[in-house]
Write an enzyme that holds these catalytic residues in place. Structure first.
Site, mmCIF file in Angstrom:
data_model
loop_
_atom_site.group_PDB
_atom_site.id
_atom_site.type_symbol
_atom_site.label_atom_id
_atom_site.label_comp_id
_atom_site.label_asym_id
_atom_site.label_seq_id
_atom_site.Cartn_x
_atom_site.Cartn_y
_atom_site.Cartn_z
ATOM 1 N N LYS A 1 0.861 -1.191 0.000
ATOM 2 C CA LYS A 1 0.000 0.000 0.000
ATOM 3 C C LYS A 1 0.896 1.239 0.000
ATOM 4 O O LYS A 1 1.775 1.374 0.857
ATOM 5 C CB LYS A 1 -0.842 -0.050 1.269
ATOM 6 C CG LYS A 1 -2.198 0.596 1.164
ATOM 7 C CD LYS A 1 -2.934 0.284 2.461
ATOM 8 C CE LYS A 1 -4.283 0.884 2.500
ATOM 9 N NZ LYS A 1 -4.858 0.832 3.841
HETATM 10 C C1 E4P Z 1 -8.193 1.174 4.254
HETATM 11 O O1 E4P Z 1 -7.468 0.784 3.377
HETATM 12 C C2 E4P Z 1 -8.132 2.533 4.818
HETATM 13 O O2 E4P Z 1 -6.887 2.790 5.373
HETATM 14 C C3 E4P Z 1 -9.242 2.682 5.832
HETATM 15 O O3 E4P Z 1 -10.444 2.233 5.235
HETATM 16 C C4 E4P Z 1 -9.384 4.076 6.382
HETATM 17 O O4 E4P Z 1 -10.549 4.120 7.171
HETATM 18 P P1 E4P Z 1 -10.849 5.295 8.218
HETATM 19 O O5 E4P Z 1 -11.162 6.531 7.442
HETATM 20 O O6 E4P Z 1 -12.045 4.804 8.983
HETATM 21 O O7 E4P Z 1 -9.628 5.446 9.059
#
Ligand code: E4P
Length: 217
Positions: free
Chosen positions: A83
């Site tokens: 990522k």
């Molecule tokens: C996933 O890949 C993201 O990092 C995550 O969905 C972020 O979610 P949040 O906005 O609830 O922290």
């Protein structure tokens, strides 16, 4: 539509994997912190439980260090998906990694132009954050709609991985638009099965079954 669990909590991942409904997992530095676990160790455990992609995020901001971090992370397991943030260095890293056959999830996407760049960089997944977009006075679903339209216009194969999902409405909206994946907190995945009329129906059927005095097993 694929369902990913947005968590680094092993027990929740095991529970969801046992349902047969789980297609992958996404983590981020905040979720790793919340789990209280060692990053490498917990990522390996998740990769052993789930066959599908498991996103593990780099924390460097420059391309060279991102590549070095990715090198360490991709050795964890074959199903690790690196990522990277949606920055120019992140996109450069995405291009280099995907050309090398590594899955890449480009994260922190808040505009359709950013998603266009990620697709051009060969991203496996683009992660538009719908919940955080809503929180800031925009419509997360409009973002998903725009990305779907642009990707279809040019037949980009990058999968739209809807992230920052807060409730069942985000899942329904994303499915209507044709997003490829939604990553959700485990409680949101489980909540999709809930309906008051299902509960009421079961209650009625069981009450009548009781009256028959029969048993199946
Ligand atoms: C996933 O890949 C993201 O990092 C995550 O969905 C972020 O979610 P949040 O906005 O609830 O922290």
């Amino acid at each position: 539509m694929k369902f990913f669990a947005d968590t680094a909590e092993i027990d929740a991942i095991r529970e969801l994997a046992a349902t047969g409904l789980l297609d992958g997992v996404t983590t981020n530095p905040s979720l790793i912190h919340k789990s209280g676990r060692d990053f490498m160790e917990v990522t390996k455990e998740i990769c052993d439980i789930v066959d599908g992609p498991v996103s593990a995020e780099v924390v460097a901001l420059d391309h060279d260090t991102m590549m070095r971090e990715a090198e360490v992370l991709r050795k964890i397991a074959d199903n690790v998906c690196i990522k990277v943030p949606l920055t120019i260095d992140g996109l450069k890293t995405c291009k280099a990694l995907t050309e090398d056959g590594t899955m890449v999830n480009v994260t922190l996407c808040f505009s359709a132009n950013q998603a266009l760049l990620a697709a051009k960089a060969g991203a496996t997944f683009i992660s538009p954050f719908v919940g955080r977009h809503d929180d800031n006075g925009f419509d997360g679903m409009d973002l998903i709609r725009d990305i779907r339209l642009i990707y279809d216009n040019y037949a980009f194969e990058t999968e739209i991985l809807v992230a920052s999902v807060r409730h069942a409405g985000h899942v329904l909206g994303s499915a209507r638009i044709g997003a490829d994946v939604a990553t959700m907190p485990p409680k949101v995945i489980l909540s999709l099965a809930n309906h008051v009329l299902t509960d009421k129906g079961i209650e009625g059927f069981l009450a009548d079954w009781e009256k028959t005095g029969q048993s199946i097993v």
